[in-house]
Design an enzyme around this catalytic site. Structure first.
Site, PDB file in Angstrom:
ATOM      1  N   SER A  43       0.843  -1.196   0.000  1.00 57.66           N
ATOM      2  CA  SER A  43       0.000   0.000   0.000  1.00 57.66           C
ATOM      3  C   SER A  43       0.876   1.242   0.000  1.00 57.66           C
ATOM      4  CB  SER A  43      -0.880  -0.002   1.260  1.00 57.66           C
ATOM      5  OG  SER A  43      -1.544   1.240   1.439  1.00 57.66           O
TER       6      SER A  43
ATOM      7  N   TYR B 260      -2.962  -1.291   9.958  1.00 59.39           N
ATOM      8  CA  TYR B 260      -2.939  -1.383   8.496  1.00 59.39           C
ATOM      9  C   TYR B 260      -1.515  -1.147   8.005  1.00 59.39           C
ATOM     10  CZ  TYR B 260      -4.424  -0.732   3.639  1.00 59.39           C
ATOM     11  OH  TYR B 260      -4.579  -0.856   2.280  1.00 59.39           O
TER      12      TYR B 260
END
Length: 280
Positions: free
Chosen positions: A143, A156
């Protein structure tokens, strides 16, 4: 690997978002597909669309990527069905938002089970088949937050940084061993998918605001464009693929400032992130 024509491509999290777009794009390039997800209805729709754009064959399976044994069984089934596997795209992912001190431990384990361990399970289970193919590739989705941290995204970020580190080390190991398998780590920026709306949050009152903020301010690239960039990068043999102008900007921003970027991000976030409602 120069083309996907005639290759067997396995994709996790294929029921929607980037996973569906990857399946459709790979189908259009002549690949046979092995697709998995826990959302069987969405998966069936992806299979229908991929077949319509020219997939050589589509195999669908419900698989929870956090279940090591289930992923291993799926990998063996795919290899047995097609006779080989050339590419695995470990795409399945979920989101969890909230300050670290407010996160539920069960939610922490949930996101790590899917976003990190799911990638590990997929990579380990398919790797022997990729090596045996003589022309294999691992594509792991990290990401933007595997390049730079962000307040409210601690777990995350932890998962996505872990995916990056594991994948880069694996790539080095495969080069040392001389195995015919490439590894590409993908760092998407804000992609127009439902991940924010399906996220778990520490404070339920923040969920709508967080999703609206993501959709309005962060989601700049559509999933179809992301899929094209990812597959083009893989076929070019790139070790790292950045998706979206925001990912490129953040990559250079963090490299330029080093650890000092954290102070800048904290100051900007204090002003820009949606205000939280505190119940006294």
């Amino acid at each position: 690997m120069r083309t996907l024509d005639g290759k067997v491509v396995a994709i996790t999290g294929a029921a929607s978002g980037i996973g569906r777009a990857l399946a459709v794009e790979a189908a259009g390039r002549g690949a046979a597909l092995a697709l998995s997800d826990v959302d069987e209805a969405g998966l069936a729709e992806t299979g229908r669309v991929a077949t319509g754009v020219g997939a050589r064959e589509v195999l669908l399976d419900r698989v929870d990527v956090s279940d090591r044994d289930a992923v291993a069984a799926w990998a063996d089934r795919v290899a047995e069905h097609f006779g080989r596997v050339n590419v695995v795209v470990n795409n399945a992912g979920v989101a969890l938002a909230g300050d670290f001190t407010d996160l539920d431990p069960g939610d922490m384990e949930w996101i790590m089970g899917i976003n990190f361990w799911g990638v590990v399970h997929g990579t380990r289970s398919f790797l022997p088949h990729l090596i045996a193919s003589g022309d294999g590739h691992v594509v792991n989705l990290s990401s933007l937050f595997g390049l730079m941290s962000m307040p409210g995204q601690s777990l995350y970020c932890a998962a996505k940084y872990a995916v990056r580190g594991m994948s880069e080390a694996l790539r080095e190991e495969l080069i040392v061993a001389g195995h015919p398998v490439g590894v590409t780590v993908v760092h998407p920026g804000g992609i127009r998918t439902a991940i924010a709306r399906n996220a778990r949050v520490a404070d339920p009152d923040d969920k709508q605001r967080t999703a609206d903020f993501f959709d309005r301010k962060l989601a700049r690239t559509d999933a179809e464009e992301a899929a094209r960039v990812i597959l083009d990068g893989m076929l070019a043999g790139k070790a790292r693929v950045l998706v979206g102008a925001d990912a490129h900007l953040v990559h250079h921003f963090a490299k330029t400032l080093g650890a000092r970027y954290q102070d800048v991000v904290a100051r900007v976030a204090r002003r820009a992130l949606p205000a939280r409602t505190k119940v006294v």
